[in-house]
Design a protein around this motif. Structure first.
Motif, short mmCIF file in Angstrom:
data_model
loop_
_atom_site.label_atom_id
_atom_site.label_comp_id
_atom_site.label_asym_id
_atom_site.label_seq_id
_atom_site.Cartn_x
_atom_site.Cartn_y
_atom_site.Cartn_z
N TYR B 13 0.83 -1.20 0.00
CA TYR B 13 0.00 0.00 0.00
C TYR B 13 0.87 1.25 0.00
N ASN B 15 1.21 3.54 2.02
CA ASN B 15 1.91 3.83 3.27
C ASN B 15 3.04 2.83 3.54
N PHE B 17 2.76 -0.47 3.70
CA PHE B 17 2.35 -1.73 4.29
C PHE B 17 2.32 -2.84 3.24
N ALA B 19 0.85 -5.91 2.18
CA ALA B 19 -0.37 -6.63 2.54
C ALA B 19 -0.45 -8.04 1.94
N PRO B 38 -7.70 -14.86 9.22
CA PRO B 38 -8.16 -13.91 10.22
C PRO B 38 -8.21 -12.50 9.64
N CYS B 41 -5.51 -10.24 7.17
CA CYS B 41 -4.49 -11.11 6.58
C CYS B 41 -4.32 -10.85 5.09
N GLY B 42 -5.14 -9.97 4.52
CA GLY B 42 -4.96 -9.64 3.10
C GLY B 42 -5.98 -10.26 2.17
N LYS B 43 -7.08 -10.77 2.70
CA LYS B 43 -8.10 -11.40 1.86
C LYS B 43 -8.78 -10.36 0.96
N SER B 44 -9.25 -9.28 1.58
CA SER B 44 -9.93 -8.26 0.79
C SER B 44 -8.98 -7.64 -0.22
N THR B 45 -7.74 -7.45 0.20
CA THR B 45 -6.76 -6.89 -0.72
C THR B 45 -6.64 -7.77 -1.95
#
Ligand SMILES: Nc1ncnc2c1ncn2[C@@H]1O[C@H](COP(=O)(O)OP(=O)(O)O)[C@@H](O)[C@H]1O
Ligand SMILES: [Mg+2]
Lengths: 293, 366
Positions: B13, B15, B17, B19, B38, B41-45
């Motif tokens: 990202y 910033n 990060f 992901a 959880p 953890c980067g699922k949506s990403t």
């Protein structure tokens, strides 16, 4: 015996009582008292003769030519100001909703006019517009836009717009912040959903941004219209209604009638008319813009 | 047709990060793939990269062998259901569903037919004139599904679509989503943090942690043969039990798990994989349901310990069980007649034991 109100309500009433009393004295009483005196002919130049005249103060208004002039001036001033405020505030709020370097500094600077009291703002613009040493003349002269210093506020055709300009400068910050709040409240998923649905930048603005801004927009329109219609300070300090009757707005008309002619009865009647008009306008706004929110 | 392939994909990202890290994944045509892990953890990403809402920082993302790294969302033929539903609040249900087609300038009659079709299937025909604010959570959910359905996309993306629903509705919607997948015959990529949801819906599950894929496999595979302690712990309710101990390979080639007085002999198949682990500190994993009450013998080993707590959960009992100082949780039939403080014997199925390296967490019998 059981009390009608519980302990909490009763102690709340007790704590509120002092404020309520003060409000009664300075707000509620004058409201009704001014309504009362609007039915009398009260001129301080003849303090002993204050006959009851019924609705005469009101009917006289509508045959007074200067009153109608002031209505036209007020409408011009309000329409120009509110339109400009809405458009400029919209652009600024859209700008401030973007992520860019220096956004915070810019937002802070933007708030400055808001923090300035109305009278101070008026005095500042009196200096800016001054025909001898005003900043406006100075800047335009140095940039070669004008070849001699102008008496800006002395020009009948420009006066009302110059005053509107000073008013807009003062009002835009609050309006922009109000619009920015409604922009910020739009969830980013909505834009994502619209992008997946195939909406381009412009369509996202039309279908997501604008509808979400509607409540904020309504608030700005109502508030600024009320402020503009009743605005007094700039007219008092910059032009005193002049030149001629070029900036003779309703609030100035009321001031002259009440405090220069010392005609309290008809002044009160005019104030009531102004209040009713403001009220009616807000109602119209809420009915038209407020539909289907 | 829609196959999706991630090749060494990274997502950083703005910033800084990091992901998603080195993602390699092939999503098959018409598959129901679940991204599980959880929160954070980067699922949506990952899902947003498929949608085109987030840019791929490095590596390649391919749809049917075509590189789509820089393709905008509306050209990708994907539809998405958001966790918040993301319904347009000022539009009617009808217009919400129709919006995607209108943006694509579909003919009016075609749009109308598809919207009404979808509404009928989802049983929301009577709601078409309402606004989202006048709907219940479950109804909004259906509208969000309808909005994605009418587009007849090649890829159907869902980001925790059921997590805002109450438990009962969540379970019935699972079945409907599964049905929808069968009916639509398209590729589904579904994000969830709910292991039960993943296990019921998925053809294959991808388990993620801190942006790194932990394991990819069928629900059965993931559940029965977890690659590491993270995957083992993430699936199962109550979670898997661990007992820390040593591997001991005896002179007669028996492989044994030892912790104090507790000793278990591994069956031959497991033993073979652990043959050179003598002395290694391991975590022995026992799934909560892999025990039976009593001492039947057979392939099982009998554990005798004390009951600490009994939690009825409707069909079953969760039994808190103390064994040589280890606190274990098992799932047993509800007709077990024990109360706290009782001494009980449980038979553990030795073929279903899991063994993990204590330090790395990796499975030693995979
Ligand atoms: N726009 C962003 N900028 C920076 N970090 C982000 C952004 N979006 C998500 N993250 C971070 O990336 C990680 C993964 O987020 P996400 O993919 O949303 O997780 P989840 O698995 O819960 O869906 C989180 O730690 C989150 O804080
Ligand atoms: Mg998420």
């Amino acid at each position: 015996m059981r009390h009608l109100f519980g302990y909490e309500e009763r102690s709340a009433a007790l704590f509120l009582a002092p404020v309520m009393l003060v409000l009664m004295g300075v707000a509620v009483f004058p409201i009704f008292y001014s309504l009362y005196i609007s039915f009398f002919r009260i001129k301080l130049t003849r303090p002993n003769r204050t006959p009851f005249v019924g609705l005469d103060n009101y009917t006289d208004l509508f045959t007074n030519e200067l009153f109608w002039v002031s209505v036209v001036r007020t409408v011009t001033f309000s329409v120009v100001s509110v339109t400009a405020i809405a458009v400029i505030a919209l652009l600024i709020s859209l700008l401030l909703n973007q992520n860019f370097r220096g956004r915070r500094v810019l937002s802070t600077i933007l708030l400055v006019p808001w923090a300035i009291p109305y009278v101070a703002n008026a005095l500042m613009w009196k200096w800016i517009y001054d025909s001898g040493y005003g900043a406006l003349n100075g800047v335009l002269y140095q940039l070669d836009f004008i070849d001699k210093y102008m008496i800006w506020l002395g020009d009948q055709d420009k006066t009302i717009f110059l005053i509107a300009n000073a008013f807009v400068w003062k009002e835009v910050p609050l309006a922009a912040i109000l619009l920015l709040v409604s922009l910020k409240s739009i969830p980013s998923d909505l834009y994502q959903a619209a992008r997946v649905d195939g909406a381009g930048v412009w369509q996202r603005f039309i279908h997501v941004t604008l509808p979400a801004m509607k409540p904020g927009f309504m608030l700005v329109m109502i508030y600024e219209t009320m402020m503009a219609i009743r605005h007094f300070d700039l007219f008092f300090i910059l032009t005193e209604g002049g030149p001629g009757d070029a900036s003779h707005v309703l609030s100035w008309h009321i001031y002259v009638e009440t405090f220069r002619n010392l005609s309290f009865g008809s002044g009160a009647a005019m104030s009531y008319v102004l209040a009713l008009v403001t009220f009616a306008l807000s109602y119209v706004f809420i009915r038209t813009l407020g539909r289907r929110i | 047709m829609a196959r999706i392939r991630f090749e060494n994909v990274e997502k950083k990202y703005a910033n800084g990060f990091h992901a998603v890290k080195d993602l390699n994944l092939e999503i098959r045509d018409k598959e129901f793939l679940v991204l599980l892990g959880p929160s954070g953890c980067g699922k949506s990403t990952t899902l947003n990269m498929i949608a085109g809402l987030e840019e791929v920082s490095d590596g390649s993302l391919l749809f049917d062998d075509e590189l789509v790294n820089y393709m905008p969302p509306h050209k990708r033929d994907v539809a998405m259901v958001f966790q918040s539903y993301a319904l347009y609040p000022h539009k009617s249900v009808y217009d919400n569903i129709a919006f995607g087609l209108q943006m694509r300038r579909a003919p009016r009659e075609e749009t109308d037919r598809r919207v009404r079709d979808a509404a009928r299937k989802l049983e929301i025909e009577h709601l078409l004139d309402r606004r989202p604010s006048q709907l219940s959570g479950g109804q909004r959910q259906r509208v969000a599904l309808g909005r994605a359905m009418v587009r007849e996309p090649a890829v159907f993306l869902m980001d925790e679509p059921l997590s805002n629903l109450d438990a009962a509705l969540r379970i019935s919607m699972r079945a409907e989503i599964k049905e929808l997948h069968q009916e639509m015959q398209t590729t589904f990529v579904y994000v969830t943090h709910d292991q039960a949801e993943a296990l019921t819906l998925a053809d294959r599950i991808v388990v993620m942690r801190d942006g790194v894929v932990q394991q990819i496999g069928s629900p059965g595979d993931i559940y029965e043969r977890p690659r590491n302690t993270f995957v083992a712990s993430f699936l199962g309710n109550p979670p898997i039990n661990y007992i820390e101990g040593q591997i001991k390979v005896t002179d007669d080639q028996m492989v044994r798990f030892v912790q104090g007085e507790l000793e278990l002999n591994f069956p031959a198949e497991t033993a073979a994989k652990l043959a050179d682990c003598d002395g290694l500190t391991v975590l022995l994993g026992i799934r909560a349901e892999d025990v039976e009450e009593g001492s039947h013998g057979g392939a099982g080993a009998v554990l005798t310990g004390k009951v600490n707590s009994v939690l009825p959960v409707g069909s079953d009992l969760f039994l808190g069980f103390e064994l040589f100082g280890n606190e274990l949780f098992f799932r047993v039939g509800k007709d077990i007649g024990h109360a706290s403080g009782d001494e009980v014997s449980l038979t553990v199925d030795l073929n279903r034991l899991h063994v993990f390296d204590k330090d790395s967490g990796a499975s030693l019998i995979w």
